[in-house]
Design an enzyme around this catalytic site. Structure first.
Site, PDB file in Angstrom:
ATOM      1  N   ASP A   1      -0.619  -4.115  -6.048  1.00  0.00           N
ATOM      2  CA  ASP A   1       0.149  -3.144  -6.596  1.00  0.00           C
ATOM      3  C   ASP A   1       1.546  -3.505  -6.358  1.00  0.00           C
ATOM      4  O   ASP A   1       2.231  -3.129  -5.379  1.00  0.00           O
ATOM      5  CB  ASP A   1      -0.261  -1.603  -6.222  1.00  0.00           C
ATOM      6  CG  ASP A   1       0.689  -0.621  -7.135  1.00  0.00           C
ATOM      7  OD1 ASP A   1       1.167  -1.049  -7.983  1.00  0.00           O
ATOM      8  OD2 ASP A   1       0.590   0.520  -6.652  1.00  0.00           O
TER       9      ASP A   1
ATOM     10  N   ALA B   1       0.706  -1.193  -0.039  1.00  0.00           N
ATOM     11  CA  ALA B   1       0.067  -0.095   0.063  1.00  0.00           C
ATOM     12  C   ALA B   1       0.875   1.317   0.018  1.00  0.00           C
ATOM     13  O   ALA B   1       0.427   2.459  -0.295  1.00  0.00           O
ATOM     14  CB  ALA B   1      -0.958   0.099   1.264  1.00  0.00           C
ATOM     15  N   ALA B   2       2.073   1.388   0.486  1.00  0.00           N
ATOM     16  CA  ALA B   2       2.576   2.521   0.698  1.00  0.00           C
ATOM     17  C   ALA B   2       3.219   3.211  -0.618  1.00  0.00           C
ATOM     18  O   ALA B   2       3.701   2.390  -1.525  1.00  0.00           O
ATOM     19  CB  ALA B   2       4.005   2.119   1.331  1.00  0.00           C
ATOM     20  N   PRO B   3       2.997   4.346  -0.616  1.00  0.00           N
ATOM     21  CA  PRO B   3       2.838   5.554   0.340  1.00  0.00           C
ATOM     22  C   PRO B   3       1.209   5.669   0.316  1.00  0.00           C
ATOM     23  O   PRO B   3       0.765   6.717   1.068  1.00  0.00           O
ATOM     24  CB  PRO B   3       3.535   6.760  -0.462  1.00  0.00           C
ATOM     25  CG  PRO B   3       3.476   6.549  -1.783  1.00  0.00           C
ATOM     26  CD  PRO B   3       3.615   5.102  -1.906  1.00  0.00           C
TER      27      PRO B   3
ATOM     28  N   CYS C   1       3.753  -0.871 -12.018  1.00  0.00           N
ATOM     29  CA  CYS C   1       4.178   0.294 -12.961  1.00  0.00           C
ATOM     30  C   CYS C   1       5.551   0.040 -14.031  1.00  0.00           C
ATOM     31  O   CYS C   1       6.265   0.647 -13.843  1.00  0.00           O
ATOM     32  CB  CYS C   1       4.651   1.463 -12.179  1.00  0.00           C
ATOM     33  SG  CYS C   1       5.827   1.199 -10.992  1.00  0.00           S
TER      34      CYS C   1
HETATM   35  C1  LIG Z   1       4.446   0.131  -6.021  1.00  0.00           C
HETATM   36  S1  LIG Z   1       4.678   0.249  -4.504  1.00  0.00           S
HETATM   37  C2  LIG Z   1       2.943   0.481  -4.125  1.00  0.00           C
HETATM   38  C3  LIG Z   1       2.255   1.739  -4.544  1.00  0.00           C
HETATM   39  C4  LIG Z   1       0.913   2.107  -3.604  1.00  0.00           C
HETATM   40  N1  LIG Z   1       0.123   1.279  -4.072  1.00  0.00           N
HETATM   41  C5  LIG Z   1       0.642   3.602  -3.971  1.00  0.00           C
HETATM   42  O1  LIG Z   1      -0.172   3.749  -5.130  1.00  0.00           O
HETATM   43  O2  LIG Z   1       0.980   4.540  -3.488  1.00  0.00           O
HETATM   44  C6  LIG Z   1       4.970  -1.373  -3.824  1.00  0.00           C
HETATM   45  C7  LIG Z   1       4.930  -1.438  -2.153  1.00  0.00           C
HETATM   46  O3  LIG Z   1       4.721  -2.507  -2.100  1.00  0.00           O
HETATM   47  C8  LIG Z   1       5.698  -2.990  -0.720  1.00  0.00           C
HETATM   48  N2  LIG Z   1       6.099  -4.278  -0.357  1.00  0.00           N
HETATM   49  C9  LIG Z   1       7.146  -5.092  -1.101  1.00  0.00           C
HETATM   50  N3  LIG Z   1       6.858  -6.305  -0.849  1.00  0.00           N
HETATM   51  C10 LIG Z   1       5.962  -6.267  -0.086  1.00  0.00           C
HETATM   52  C11 LIG Z   1       5.449  -7.389   0.545  1.00  0.00           C
HETATM   53  N4  LIG Z   1       5.589  -8.905   0.389  1.00  0.00           N
HETATM   54  N5  LIG Z   1       4.110  -7.335   1.249  1.00  0.00           N
HETATM   55  C12 LIG Z   1       3.641  -6.091   1.388  1.00  0.00           C
HETATM   56  N6  LIG Z   1       4.158  -4.858   0.788  1.00  0.00           N
HETATM   57  C13 LIG Z   1       5.184  -5.031   0.042  1.00  0.00           C
HETATM   58  C14 LIG Z   1       6.936  -1.940  -0.762  1.00  0.00           C
HETATM   59  O4  LIG Z   1       7.481  -1.404   0.096  1.00  0.00           O
HETATM   60  C15 LIG Z   1       6.391  -0.784  -1.745  1.00  0.00           C
HETATM   61  O5  LIG Z   1       6.050   0.109  -0.655  1.00  0.00           O
END
Ligand SMILES: C[S@@+](CC[C@H](N)C(=O)[O-])C[C@H]1O[C@@H](n2cnc3c(N)ncnc32)[C@H](O)[C@@H]1O
Length: 469
Positions: free
Chosen positions: A354, A277-279, A407
């Site tokens: 995502d 979810a981040a950010p 992305c």
């Molecule tokens: C593409 S970014 C998400 C962007 C967000 N959906 C937005 O629109 O603001 C992917 C995120 O997934 C997190 N991430 C990576 N591996 C993960 C996991 N196994 N479980 C949960 N989050 C994860 C990363 O730290 C990153 O913040």
């Protein structure tokens, strides 16, 4: 790469080395060169810029982005001028100045760049003794520019400003379109906005922008706008009050794709999981799309505790609420039982995945990405994406759906990933979704309004439905 037919004239931006107000160009070049050294050592531009002193940051950011967009050409020219690679601090300053002398980056008068780069060299102990060498190289470049650019134009990395492996992957995935993708990656992206429909309508926000003298066109979906010229966010009306967010048009497609046509039968809130979810940009958009007829109960999962704090910040500004959980989406047993108990659910009606990816679709916004990634990263990222898909699919309630997105424009992280998933899961059906979206190079007339409205980053979307048993 366009070769100039005649020497470039003093251009649109500052031609004087300093003004009374701002920091000198030499101070900025020094900071850009340090930042480039850090990026070359593997740090992201965002992290590096966070450490730049505030008075310099905006200028350094703009120059660093320009330099990274043409770094392949600048490095190839440097190799022609100085076949033995100089020490890293010297090379970074030399490549920074060369990049700013290229025809694609008409920011400053050429002699201003040379003089200020030499001044910058004299200000740092690691470059001081090489200021004459830097001066010589830059003046040689000015004398022999057309020949030098013609010589390096034969090298693909110099010509297209992407690593060789990246070009090879684009050529394989997009035999017809790879050059258009590269050209779009090397252009600047417009600033797109998403109006918070919980606060005001798009038409009302357009009127507010108009009052503030900010020109915009209608963008994607019900809430999208695109500005004809970017502005700092604090100039956007009611930004601090949460009326609007900055989000690319491709990313704004996620919430409607996941939610449209989805309605819980018994009048309860829709249970939604944003698994990476981040950010919090898409978490917020999903919550903004809630209605009295379709309330949303949101769980926002994020593996990185520091990044998870940013979800809280995003939601607080927009006055939205979610249960933010710091855990891995692929280690379901570590967080699901507590979430089930807190939310009174067994499975989710809708999951947004995502997934972490190469970010190969957003290099026009983050030009460092292409130089930071390694060819081997893609298979590793695809393995993580596969684990997340496998772990999360059982959490979708029959009748519910999962939206997988990245992305990235690389097939291995998009269509290839989903085609394999569908072969493994007979209970997954595809619903209509855009698939691979390619970054757009705006049409002739550049900022023509229709062209701006259709502009978006590279992205991938697949919508997977689990039928009722
Ligand atoms: C593409 S970014 C998400 C962007 C967000 N959906 C937005 O629109 O603001 C992917 C995120 O997934 C997190 N991430 C990576 N591996 C993960 C996991 N196994 N479980 C949960 N989050 C994860 C990363 O730290 C990153 O913040």
């Amino acid at each position: 790469m366009n070769l100039p037919s005649r020497p470039r004239q003093p251009s649109r931006a500052a031609t004087a080395p300093n003004t009374n107000q701002g920091p000198s160009l030499s101070a900025q070049l020094l900071a850009v060169a340090r930042a480039l050294q850090d990026v070359r050592q593997g740090q992201s531009a965002r992290a590096v810029l966070g450490g730049v002193e505030p008075a310099l940051r905006a200028g350094v950011q703009a120059l660093l982005m320009d330099v990274l967009r043409v770094l392949g050409t600048a490095e190839a020219v440097r190799a022609e001028l100085a076949p033995r690679k100089p020490a890293s601090a010297v090379d970074a300053l030399l490549c920074t100045a060369l990049a700013l002398l290229l025809p694609e980056v008409p920011r400053y008068d050429a002699f201003t760049v040379v003089n200020q780069a030499v001044d910058a060299a004299k200000k740092r102990s690691a470059t001081k003794s090489q200021s004459a060498f830097i001066n010589g190289c830059l003046r040689s470049f000015l004398r022999e520019r057309d020949d030098l650019l013609r010589a390096v134009a034969q090298e693909p990395v110099a010509q297209y400003n992407h690593p060789q492996w990246w070009l090879g992957r684009l050529q394989k995935d997009y035999p017809q379109d790879w050059q258009a993708i590269v050209a779009a990656n090397n252009a600047q992206a417009p600033m797109a906005l998403r109006v918070n429909l919980q606060r005001c309508s798009r038409a009302d926000y357009l009127a507010l922008l108009d009052e503030a003298g900010i020109e915009a066109v209608v963008g994607v979906g019900e809430a999208g706008l695109v500005l004809t010229r970017g502005v700092p966010v604090d100039q956007l009306p009611q930004f601090a009050q949460g009326w609007v967010s900055v989000q690319d048009s491709a990313a704004q497609m996620a919430a409607p794709l996941l939610l449209d046509g989805l309605q819980p039968h018994d009048g309860r809130a829709l249970h939604v999981l944003d698994a990476c979810a981040a950010p919090g940009g898409k978490t917020a958009h999903l919550l903004e799309a809630a209605t009295p007829q379709r309330p949303i109960d949101m769980v926002a999962l994020e593996i990185d505790a520091k990044r998870a704090e940013r979800i809280g910040d995003t939601l607080a500004r927009l006055s939205l609420q979610a249960d933010v959980v710091v855990a891995s989406g692929s280690e379901v047993a570590s967080w699901l039982p507590a979430v089930q108990a807190r939310h009174g659910l067994q499975q989710f009606d809708a999951i947004l995945l995502d997934a972490p990816c190469s970010a190969s679709g957003i290099v026009r916004r983050q030009p460092d990405v292409r130089w930071l990634r390694r060819a081997t990263d893609i298979a590793q990222l695809a393995a993580i994406q596969r684990q997340l898909l496998e772990a999360l699919w059982p959490l979708v309630v029959p009748g519910g759906r999962l939206l997988y997105c990245t992305c990235s424009v690389f097939h291995e992280e998009g269509e290839g990933q989903v085609a394999q998933f569908l072969r493994r899961h007979a209970d997954a059906q595809r619903l209509p979704a855009p698939g691979h979206l390619l970054p757009q190079l705006r049409e002739a007339g550049h900022n023509s309004l229709g062209s701006l409205a259709r502009d978006h980053d590279g992205f991938y979307y697949a919508l997977l439905h689990k039928p009722l048993r």
